[in-house]
Design a protein around this motif. Structure first.
Motif, PDB file in Angstrom:
ATOM      1  N   THR A   1      -0.132   2.047  -7.750  1.00 56.97           N
ATOM      2  CA  THR A   1       0.661   3.091  -7.096  1.00 56.97           C
ATOM      3  C   THR A   1       1.936   2.487  -6.526  1.00 56.97           C
ATOM      4  O   THR A   1       2.104   1.275  -6.505  1.00 56.97           O
ATOM      5  CB  THR A   1      -0.128   3.743  -5.940  1.00 56.97           C
ATOM      6  OG1 THR A   1      -0.346   2.745  -4.939  1.00 56.97           O
ATOM      7  CG2 THR A   1      -1.445   4.315  -6.417  1.00 56.97           C
ATOM      8  N   GLU A   2       2.787   3.341  -6.046  1.00 54.84           N
ATOM      9  CA  GLU A   2       4.019   2.899  -5.413  1.00 54.84           C
ATOM     10  C   GLU A   2       3.772   2.421  -3.985  1.00 54.84           C
ATOM     11  O   GLU A   2       4.665   1.931  -3.339  1.00 54.84           O
ATOM     12  CB  GLU A   2       5.034   4.054  -5.407  1.00 54.84           C
ATOM     13  CG  GLU A   2       5.442   4.496  -6.793  1.00 54.84           C
ATOM     14  CD  GLU A   2       6.178   3.394  -7.548  1.00 54.84           C
ATOM     15  OE1 GLU A   2       7.001   2.681  -6.945  1.00 54.84           O
ATOM     16  OE2 GLU A   2       5.916   3.242  -8.747  1.00 54.84           O
ATOM     17  N   SER A   3       2.576   2.579  -3.514  1.00 58.09           N
ATOM     18  CA  SER A   3       2.252   2.209  -2.141  1.00 58.09           C
ATOM     19  C   SER A   3       2.395   0.706  -1.934  1.00 58.09           C
ATOM     20  O   SER A   3       2.146  -0.086  -2.826  1.00 58.09           O
ATOM     21  CB  SER A   3       0.810   2.633  -1.830  1.00 58.09           C
ATOM     22  OG  SER A   3       0.435   2.163  -0.567  1.00 58.09           O
ATOM     23  N   LYS A   4       2.783   0.330  -0.737  1.00 59.98           N
ATOM     24  CA  LYS A   4       2.855  -1.085  -0.388  1.00 59.98           C
ATOM     25  C   LYS A   4       1.578  -1.539   0.289  1.00 59.98           C
ATOM     26  O   LYS A   4       1.442  -2.688   0.654  1.00 59.98           O
ATOM     27  CB  LYS A   4       4.053  -1.324   0.513  1.00 59.98           C
ATOM     28  CG  LYS A   4       5.349  -1.071  -0.215  1.00 59.98           C
ATOM     29  CD  LYS A   4       6.531  -1.345   0.642  1.00 59.98           C
ATOM     30  CE  LYS A   4       7.753  -1.024  -0.211  1.00 59.98           C
ATOM     31  NZ  LYS A   4       8.992  -1.174   0.424  1.00 59.98           N
ATOM     32  N   ASP A   5       0.624  -0.609   0.473  1.00 60.51           N
ATOM     33  CA  ASP A   5      -0.656  -0.934   1.086  1.00 60.51           C
ATOM     34  C   ASP A   5      -1.739  -1.022   0.024  1.00 60.51           C
ATOM     35  O   ASP A   5      -1.665  -0.357  -1.009  1.00 60.51           O
ATOM     36  CB  ASP A   5      -1.056   0.132   2.099  1.00 60.51           C
ATOM     37  CG  ASP A   5      -0.138   0.161   3.306  1.00 60.51           C
ATOM     38  OD1 ASP A   5       0.441  -0.893   3.625  1.00 60.51           O
ATOM     39  OD2 ASP A   5      -0.010   1.226   3.920  1.00 60.51           O
ATOM     40  N   VAL A   6      -2.729  -1.837   0.300  1.00 62.50           N
ATOM     41  CA  VAL A   6      -3.860  -2.014  -0.605  1.00 62.50           C
ATOM     42  C   VAL A   6      -5.146  -2.040   0.216  1.00 62.50           C
ATOM     43  O   VAL A   6      -5.115  -2.194   1.425  1.00 62.50           O
ATOM     44  CB  VAL A   6      -3.753  -3.332  -1.411  1.00 62.50           C
ATOM     45  CG1 VAL A   6      -2.549  -3.322  -2.323  1.00 62.50           C
ATOM     46  CG2 VAL A   6      -3.735  -4.538  -0.489  1.00 62.50           C
ATOM     47  N   ILE A   7      -6.268  -1.915  -0.465  1.00 59.48           N
ATOM     48  CA  ILE A   7      -7.549  -2.143   0.187  1.00 59.48           C
ATOM     49  C   ILE A   7      -7.707  -3.654   0.249  1.00 59.48           C
ATOM     50  O   ILE A   7      -7.889  -4.315  -0.767  1.00 59.48           O
ATOM     51  CB  ILE A   7      -8.703  -1.479  -0.573  1.00 59.48           C
ATOM     52  CG1 ILE A   7      -8.496   0.037  -0.623  1.00 59.48           C
ATOM     53  CG2 ILE A   7     -10.039  -1.821   0.095  1.00 59.48           C
ATOM     54  CD1 ILE A   7      -9.447   0.760  -1.532  1.00 59.48           C
ATOM     55  N   GLY A   8      -7.571  -4.193   1.443  1.00 64.36           N
ATOM     56  CA  GLY A   8      -7.584  -5.640   1.621  1.00 64.36           C
ATOM     57  C   GLY A   8      -8.964  -6.208   1.835  1.00 64.36           C
ATOM     58  O   GLY A   8      -9.178  -7.409   1.724  1.00 64.36           O
TER      59      GLY A   8
END
Length: 114
Positions: A64-71
């Motif tokens: 996705t374009e999101s800068k967040d991930v499931i870390g």
């Protein structure tokens, strides 16, 4: 009841464990509320698998374009949602711009409500 805590954070490949998370893990391992948990690799290492028309399609991340991930994730045991939310609020992943999503497990073999 079991809950999945998904730690949503900025996608930073060099992130590592912090003393805060190590203390949170020790505390919740000791009181028995934490069942298991792990950090996850960055989005570039993720693969998505989908079967369409009998063919397996594997796509490289990120997706996705999101800068967040499931870390990372933790599975916790709590008597109810309020207790699970309190455990999540103590998680260092919920501080300083991060987010912890709390997902109740659907007991295996149970039927969804109508």
């Amino acid at each position: 009841m079991r809950y999945l805590l998904l730690v949503v954070e900025p996608d930073e490949p060099d992130r590592g464990p912090t003393p805060d998370i190590e203390e949170w893990v020790r505390r919740h391992d000791a009181d028995g509320s934490r069942v298991l948990g792990e950090r996850l690799r960055p989005a570039a290492d993720v693969r998505r698998v989908r079967v369409a028309g009998g063919e397996t399609v594997v796509t490289d991340g990120p997706f996705t374009e999101s800068k967040d991930v499931i870390g990372g994730f933790d599975v916790v045991e709590a008597p109810d949602l309020d207790a699970a939310l309190a455990i999540a609020a103590e998680h260092p992943g919920s501080w300083g711009g991060g987010t912890v999503e709390v997902h109740p497990f659907w007991p295996t073999g149970s039927t969804p409500p109508a």
